[in-house]
Write a protein that holds these residues in place. Structure first.
Motif, PDB file in Angstrom:
ATOM      1  N   PHE A 238       2.527   6.716   1.737  1.00 37.01           N
ATOM      2  CA  PHE A 238       2.087   7.383   0.798  1.00 37.01           C
ATOM      3  C   PHE A 238       1.097   8.470   1.153  1.00 37.01           C
ATOM      4  CE2 PHE A 238       1.881   2.982  -0.452  1.00 37.01           C
ATOM      5  CZ  PHE A 238       2.942   2.587  -1.470  1.00 37.01           C
ATOM      6  N   ASN A 239       0.488   8.313   2.196  1.00 37.41           N
ATOM      7  CA  ASN A 239      -0.555   9.727   3.176  1.00 37.41           C
ATOM      8  C   ASN A 239      -0.729   9.312   4.634  1.00 37.41           C
ATOM      9  OD1 ASN A 239      -2.961   8.986   2.733  1.00 37.41           O
ATOM     10  ND2 ASN A 239      -2.792   9.467   0.276  1.00 37.41           N
ATOM     11  N   ASP A 240      -1.486  10.119   5.529  1.00 35.57           N
ATOM     12  CA  ASP A 240      -1.986   8.896   6.880  1.00 35.57           C
ATOM     13  C   ASP A 240      -2.879   8.671   6.613  1.00 35.57           C
ATOM     14  OD1 ASP A 240      -3.067  11.619   6.253  1.00 35.57           O
ATOM     15  OD2 ASP A 240      -3.024  12.710   8.255  1.00 35.57           O
ATOM     16  N   ARG A 241      -3.890   9.063   5.268  1.00 40.59           N
ATOM     17  CA  ARG A 241      -5.560   8.136   4.971  1.00 40.59           C
ATOM     18  C   ARG A 241      -4.547   6.629   4.409  1.00 40.59           C
ATOM     19  NH1 ARG A 241      -4.404  12.826   2.654  1.00 40.59           N
ATOM     20  NH2 ARG A 241      -4.740  11.851   1.094  1.00 40.59           N
ATOM     21  N   TYR A 242      -4.184   6.526   3.585  1.00 42.29           N
ATOM     22  CA  TYR A 242      -3.902   5.379   2.701  1.00 42.29           C
ATOM     23  C   TYR A 242      -3.909   4.413   3.854  1.00 42.29           C
ATOM     24  CZ  TYR A 242      -2.547   3.173  -1.201  1.00 42.29           C
ATOM     25  OH  TYR A 242      -2.838   2.266  -3.086  1.00 42.29           O
ATOM     26  N   TYR A 243      -4.893   3.301   3.220  1.00 41.54           N
ATOM     27  CA  TYR A 243      -4.607   2.279   3.801  1.00 41.54           C
ATOM     28  C   TYR A 243      -4.769   0.142   3.091  1.00 41.54           C
ATOM     29  CZ  TYR A 243      -6.395  -2.013   7.168  1.00 41.54           C
ATOM     30  OH  TYR A 243      -7.076  -3.063   7.835  1.00 41.54           O
ATOM     31  N   ALA A 244      -4.382  -0.445   3.810  1.00 38.40           N
ATOM     32  CA  ALA A 244      -4.488  -1.363   1.894  1.00 38.40           C
ATOM     33  C   ALA A 244      -3.502  -2.891   2.610  1.00 38.40           C
ATOM     34  CB  ALA A 244      -3.031  -1.263   1.004  1.00 38.40           C
ATOM     35  N   SER A 245      -3.947  -3.990   1.643  1.00 38.99           N
ATOM     36  CA  SER A 245      -3.551  -4.824   1.665  1.00 38.99           C
ATOM     37  C   SER A 245      -3.174  -5.470   0.556  1.00 38.99           C
ATOM     38  CB  SER A 245      -4.239  -6.280   2.266  1.00 38.99           C
ATOM     39  OG  SER A 245      -5.535  -6.222   1.445  1.00 38.99           O
ATOM     40  N   PHE A 246      -2.043  -6.925   0.245  1.00 36.12           N
ATOM     41  CA  PHE A 246      -1.947  -7.481  -1.273  1.00 36.12           C
ATOM     42  C   PHE A 246      -2.176  -8.928  -0.579  1.00 36.12           C
ATOM     43  CE2 PHE A 246       0.163  -3.225  -0.918  1.00 36.12           C
ATOM     44  CZ  PHE A 246       0.118  -2.717  -1.971  1.00 36.12           C
ATOM     45  N   VAL A 247      -2.677  -9.056  -1.863  1.00 36.87           N
ATOM     46  CA  VAL A 247      -2.711 -10.045  -1.418  1.00 36.87           C
ATOM     47  C   VAL A 247      -2.059 -11.087  -3.514  1.00 36.87           C
ATOM     48  CG1 VAL A 247      -4.406 -11.325  -0.227  1.00 36.87           C
ATOM     49  CG2 VAL A 247      -4.951 -10.780  -2.874  1.00 36.87           C
ATOM     50  N   GLU A 248      -1.717 -12.591  -3.253  1.00 36.14           N
ATOM     51  CA  GLU A 248      -1.428 -13.486  -4.740  1.00 36.14           C
ATOM     52  C   GLU A 248      -1.607 -14.973  -4.827  1.00 36.14           C
ATOM     53  OE1 GLU A 248       2.962 -12.196  -5.738  1.00 36.14           O
ATOM     54  OE2 GLU A 248       3.158 -14.131  -5.136  1.00 36.14           O
ATOM     55  N   ASP A 249      -1.548 -14.755  -5.415  1.00 34.64           N
ATOM     56  CA  ASP A 249      -2.755 -15.664  -6.236  1.00 34.64           C
ATOM     57  C   ASP A 249      -1.793 -16.849  -6.380  1.00 34.64           C
ATOM     58  OD1 ASP A 249      -2.752 -15.341  -8.805  1.00 34.64           O
ATOM     59  OD2 ASP A 249      -4.228 -16.037 -10.078  1.00 34.64           O
ATOM     60  N   ASP A 250      -1.952 -18.409  -7.179  1.00 32.92           N
ATOM     61  CA  ASP A 250      -0.928 -19.642  -7.041  1.00 32.92           C
ATOM     62  C   ASP A 250      -0.646 -19.028  -8.498  1.00 32.92           C
ATOM     63  OD1 ASP A 250      -2.530 -20.594  -5.029  1.00 32.92           O
ATOM     64  OD2 ASP A 250      -3.790 -22.571  -6.374  1.00 32.92           O
ATOM     65  N   SER A 251      -0.665 -18.183  -9.524  1.00 34.27           N
ATOM     66  CA  SER A 251       0.285 -17.939 -10.375  1.00 34.27           C
ATOM     67  C   SER A 251       0.969 -16.612 -10.703  1.00 34.27           C
ATOM     68  CB  SER A 251      -1.092 -17.515 -11.923  1.00 34.27           C
ATOM     69  OG  SER A 251      -1.653 -18.630 -12.075  1.00 34.27           O
ATOM     70  N   GLY A 252       0.697 -15.997  -9.168  1.00 39.67           N
ATOM     71  CA  GLY A 252       1.575 -15.005  -9.673  1.00 39.67           C
ATOM     72  C   GLY A 252       1.360 -13.637  -9.142  1.00 39.67           C
ATOM     73  N   ILE A 253      -0.143 -13.366  -9.413  1.00 39.32           N
ATOM     74  CA  ILE A 253      -0.766 -12.549  -9.587  1.00 39.32           C
ATOM     75  C   ILE A 253      -0.619 -11.930  -8.271  1.00 39.32           C
ATOM     76  CG2 ILE A 253      -3.326 -11.675 -10.377  1.00 39.32           C
ATOM     77  CD1 ILE A 253      -0.793 -12.805 -13.034  1.00 39.32           C
ATOM     78  N   ARG A 254      -0.664 -10.472  -7.957  1.00 37.50           N
ATOM     79  CA  ARG A 254      -0.670  -9.696  -7.307  1.00 37.50           C
ATOM     80  C   ARG A 254      -1.579  -8.426  -6.885  1.00 37.50           C
ATOM     81  NH1 ARG A 254       4.401  -7.888  -3.485  1.00 37.50           N
ATOM     82  NH2 ARG A 254       4.673 -10.122  -3.890  1.00 37.50           N
ATOM     83  N   ILE A 255      -3.114  -8.772  -6.135  1.00 41.80           N
ATOM     84  CA  ILE A 255      -3.761  -7.136  -6.363  1.00 41.80           C
ATOM     85  C   ILE A 255      -3.713  -6.299  -4.992  1.00 41.80           C
ATOM     86  CG2 ILE A 255      -5.347  -8.736  -7.691  1.00 41.80           C
ATOM     87  CD1 ILE A 255      -7.189  -9.204  -6.284  1.00 41.80           C
ATOM     88  N   GLU A 256      -3.783  -5.681  -4.456  1.00 44.43           N
ATOM     89  CA  GLU A 256      -4.101  -4.585  -4.268  1.00 44.43           C
ATOM     90  C   GLU A 256      -5.445  -4.653  -3.276  1.00 44.43           C
ATOM     91  OE1 GLU A 256      -2.378  -0.089  -1.946  1.00 44.43           O
ATOM     92  OE2 GLU A 256      -2.153  -0.776  -4.568  1.00 44.43           O
ATOM     93  N   PHE A 257      -5.949  -4.747  -2.332  1.00 44.34           N
ATOM     94  CA  PHE A 257      -7.073  -3.687  -1.718  1.00 44.34           C
ATOM     95  C   PHE A 257      -6.820  -2.720  -1.115  1.00 44.34           C
ATOM     96  CE2 PHE A 257      -7.837  -8.567  -1.440  1.00 44.34           C
ATOM     97  CZ  PHE A 257      -9.196  -8.940  -2.642  1.00 44.34           C
ATOM     98  N   MET A 258      -7.247  -1.481  -1.173  1.00 45.09           N
ATOM     99  CA  MET A 258      -6.890  -0.102  -0.820  1.00 45.09           C
ATOM    100  C   MET A 258      -8.515   0.927  -0.214  1.00 45.09           C
ATOM    101  SD  MET A 258      -6.993   2.333  -3.111  1.00 45.09           S
ATOM    102  CE  MET A 258      -5.990   3.098  -3.246  1.00 45.09           C
ATOM    103  N   HIS A 259      -8.233   1.547   0.481  1.00 40.02           N
ATOM    104  CA  HIS A 259      -8.717   2.637   0.958  1.00 40.02           C
ATOM    105  C   HIS A 259      -7.843   3.682   1.272  1.00 40.02           C
ATOM    106  CE1 HIS A 259     -12.600   5.016   2.568  1.00 40.02           C
ATOM    107  NE2 HIS A 259     -10.770   4.937   3.752  1.00 40.02           N
ATOM    108  N   ASN A 260      -7.970   4.836   0.207  1.00 40.93           N
ATOM    109  CA  ASN A 260      -7.687   6.015   0.113  1.00 40.93           C
ATOM    110  C   ASN A 260      -8.901   7.595   0.552  1.00 40.93           C
ATOM    111  OD1 ASN A 260      -5.525   8.425   0.648  1.00 40.93           O
ATOM    112  ND2 ASN A 260      -4.735   7.760  -1.548  1.00 40.93           N
ATOM    113  N   PRO A 261      -9.448   7.620   1.257  1.00 39.35           N
ATOM    114  CA  PRO A 261      -9.964   8.951   1.606  1.00 39.35           C
ATOM    115  C   PRO A 261      -9.060  10.447   1.218  1.00 39.35           C
ATOM    116  CG  PRO A 261      -9.785   8.263   3.534  1.00 39.35           C
ATOM    117  CD  PRO A 261      -8.838   7.149   2.393  1.00 39.35           C
ATOM    118  N   PRO A 262     -10.421  10.950   0.215  1.00 38.15           N
ATOM    119  CA  PRO A 262     -10.173  12.671   0.547  1.00 38.15           C
ATOM    120  C   PRO A 262      -9.071  12.947   1.204  1.00 38.15           C
ATOM    121  CG  PRO A 262     -12.127  12.501  -0.901  1.00 38.15           C
ATOM    122  CD  PRO A 262     -12.074  10.772   0.125  1.00 38.15           C
ATOM    123  N   ALA A 263      -8.637  14.220   1.614  1.00 31.03           N
ATOM    124  CA  ALA A 263      -8.122  14.715   2.535  1.00 31.03           C
ATOM    125  C   ALA A 263      -9.258  15.948   2.795  1.00 31.03           C
ATOM    126  CB  ALA A 263      -6.725  15.839   1.718  1.00 31.03           C
ATOM    127  N   ALA A 264      -9.035  15.577   3.792  1.00 25.54           N
ATOM    128  CA  ALA A 264     -10.498  16.736   4.795  1.00 25.54           C
ATOM    129  C   ALA A 264      -9.870  18.439   3.927  1.00 25.54           C
ATOM    130  CB  ALA A 264     -10.400  16.478   5.805  1.00 25.54           C
TER     131      ALA A 264
END
Length: 132
Positions: free
Chosen positions: A106-132
């Motif tokens: 995606f870019n050199d700043r993008y950092y994320a994880s993905f989790v899924e609950d018992d119902s198959g609902i997937r969420i992402e936690f992400m950090h993507n700061p603006p380019a300097a």
């Protein structure tokens, strides 16, 4: 004015959905509101997230990649917050799909994880700061 006012999500078991979502939403600073047959979380200036029980739970969990839900991404202020929310979710019973890591495709700043609950609902936690 917000474009999205609320997001309704159907889960197999409402009590289990609450047990999995509440620690995550609370850690994100959302307040919980219980209602008859649903529960929601809200925070000033943000869309409300509402959980509903499935009408026919025997249909099983959502399968990622089928028509419908893909995932919901929560933008966080730092990589440390991604790590923290990932741990909170896993501790609440979410399955780790992808542990926190950089996503240079995606870019050199993008950092994320993905989790899924018992119902198959997937969420992402992400950090993507603006380019300097």
């Amino acid at each position: 004015m917000l474009v999205f006012d609320h997001l309704g999500i159907t889960v197999i078991d409402l009590a289990r959905g609450i047990a999995q979502f509440d620690p995550v939403m609370t850690a994100l600073g959302f307040a919980r509101q219980d209602a008859d047959g649903s529960v929601s979380w809200w925070r000033e200036g943000e869309p409300e997230l509402i959980l509903f029980p499935a009408r026919e739970a025997e249909n099983g969990a959502h399968r990622h990649g089928t028509v419908g839900w893909q995932h919901l991404a929560f933008a966080l202020a730092s990589r440390a917050e991604v790590d923290r929310l990932h741990e909170i979710a896993v501790s609440a019973g979410w399955s780790a799909v992808r542990d926190p890591k950089p996503y240079p495709r995606f870019n050199d700043r993008y950092y994320a994880s993905f989790v899924e609950d018992d119902s198959g609902i997937r969420i992402e936690f992400m950090h993507n700061p603006p380019a300097a």
